[in-house]
Design a protein around this motif. Sequence first.
Motif, mmCIF file in Angstrom:
data_model
loop_
_atom_site.group_PDB
_atom_site.id
_atom_site.type_symbol
_atom_site.label_atom_id
_atom_site.label_comp_id
_atom_site.label_asym_id
_atom_site.label_seq_id
_atom_site.Cartn_x
_atom_site.Cartn_y
_atom_site.Cartn_z
ATOM 1 N N ASP A 93 0.819 -1.223 0.000
ATOM 2 C CA ASP A 93 0.000 0.000 0.000
ATOM 3 C C ASP A 93 0.854 1.276 0.000
ATOM 4 O OD1 ASP A 93 -2.654 -1.329 0.081
ATOM 5 O OD2 ASP A 93 -1.934 -2.040 2.024
ATOM 6 N N PHE A 94 0.160 2.397 -0.187
ATOM 7 C CA PHE A 94 0.826 3.704 -0.331
ATOM 8 C C PHE A 94 1.678 4.040 0.895
ATOM 9 C CE2 PHE A 94 0.814 8.189 0.873
ATOM 10 C CZ PHE A 94 1.434 8.759 -0.219
ATOM 11 N N TYR A 95 2.906 4.509 0.640
ATOM 12 C CA TYR A 95 3.688 5.126 1.708
ATOM 13 C C TYR A 95 4.766 6.022 1.119
ATOM 14 C CZ TYR A 95 7.502 1.503 1.405
ATOM 15 O OH TYR A 95 8.528 0.671 1.014
ATOM 16 N N THR A 96 5.374 6.812 1.998
ATOM 17 C CA THR A 96 6.478 7.689 1.594
ATOM 18 C C THR A 96 7.686 7.359 2.457
ATOM 19 O OG1 THR A 96 5.598 9.372 3.090
ATOM 20 C CG2 THR A 96 5.028 9.585 0.753
ATOM 21 N N GLU A 97 8.855 7.784 1.962
ATOM 22 C CA GLU A 97 10.107 7.390 2.607
ATOM 23 C C GLU A 97 11.167 8.449 2.302
ATOM 24 O OE1 GLU A 97 12.055 3.043 2.979
ATOM 25 O OE2 GLU A 97 11.802 3.676 0.908
ATOM 26 N N ALA A 98 12.157 8.557 3.161
ATOM 27 C CA ALA A 98 13.291 9.454 2.911
ATOM 28 C C ALA A 98 14.552 8.759 3.404
ATOM 29 C CB ALA A 98 13.092 10.789 3.623
ATOM 30 N N ALA A 99 15.711 9.186 2.918
ATOM 31 C CA ALA A 99 16.946 8.500 3.298
ATOM 32 C C ALA A 99 18.148 9.424 3.250
ATOM 33 C CB ALA A 99 17.193 7.303 2.372
ATOM 34 N N VAL A 100 19.092 9.163 4.153
ATOM 35 C CA VAL A 100 20.451 9.689 4.030
ATOM 36 C C VAL A 100 21.339 8.464 3.857
ATOM 37 C CG1 VAL A 100 22.374 10.849 5.176
ATOM 38 C CG2 VAL A 100 20.056 11.754 5.427
ATOM 39 N N GLY A 101 22.094 8.424 2.769
ATOM 40 C CA GLY A 101 22.942 7.262 2.498
ATOM 41 C C GLY A 101 24.268 7.670 1.910
ATOM 42 N N VAL A 102 25.191 6.712 1.879
ATOM 43 C CA VAL A 102 26.501 6.972 1.275
ATOM 44 C C VAL A 102 26.811 5.878 0.263
ATOM 45 C CG1 VAL A 102 27.388 8.228 3.262
ATOM 46 C CG2 VAL A 102 27.740 5.774 3.135
ATOM 47 N N ALA A 103 27.513 6.244 -0.794
ATOM 48 C CA ALA A 103 27.940 5.263 -1.795
ATOM 49 C C ALA A 103 29.153 4.518 -1.247
ATOM 50 C CB ALA A 103 28.291 5.959 -3.106
#
Length: 301
Positions: free
Chosen positions: A119-129
């Motif tokens: 189902d519908f949701y939103t997400e955010a991230a801080v990441g590193v390569a």
Amino acid sequence: MSVQDVVEVDLGGHLVAVPKGGLYDRFRMQTDLDEIERDPRVSSVDFFRKLPKAEVNSVIGPTLTPNFYYRISTARLVMLARSREIRTRLPKALAPLEVAPGIGLVSVMFFRYDVCDIDFYTEAAVGVAVRPARHGKLGFADLASSLANDHLHSYVLSLPVSTEIAQVRGHDGYGFPKWVTELDVTIDADRVVARVGNDAGGVDIGLSAVTPAQAKYGTGERVSTLTSYTSLGGAWHSTLSQTNVLSAGAARFPRGVDLQIGQGRMADDLRALKPIKTIQFDVVTEGQLALHMPVPISVRG
């Protein structure tokens, strides 16, 4: 959602509320593709017909993999940061992918999943390569090959989401640093506007920017892959996600990008990395995603 609008499901001993009559409630990940094809928000399901699902046992109980996302939009800010700052936030088993000696890549990302198995949701991230886990000495070959094949490897520092099921699956099932918070993401052909809330009702991280001009792609024409590393049950795992890009654009050294770094877990992670400069802004206004369950992986000692 009111109590009448949700049903509770058991995920590995966690009771989570999901929309009553939603895709997860009705199909439990075995979603009927013919029904999805009739959804006006979904342009095609051809990408998914070629990806059979398999049942696996996991920490959250038996589940089907991959998890299908039929309509998504994403935005990513890519920044340069010094490798020494990145290493302070990386487990010792992983090393930053360097674009120049002593310089690595940091990303702030926002995701909107409009039609999805859970189902519908939103997400955010801080990441590193990071460098591929099994590689030893770093070479620029790693970088060239990663960028040319659109296959990057990453380590995520923070990954807030907007729903309980996404949090439990992501945290317990995948080992990602997920928590539930107020999280609004709107991405269209004109603008990207996102806001991640913190515990005090303020802003953790926010973004407002003009969407780069979009190019359209046929289904399967441009598929990018991302491998993410997590520690799960004391062992290293890798999680593969495949994105079928249908409409996307990028701006190098973008102007008019307003990134608000407030107070919260994401803001703390980003500040700790001390990003130097934003070098690219990537936006996918329409895409699809197959997210596979994590598999054990050996990492260099």
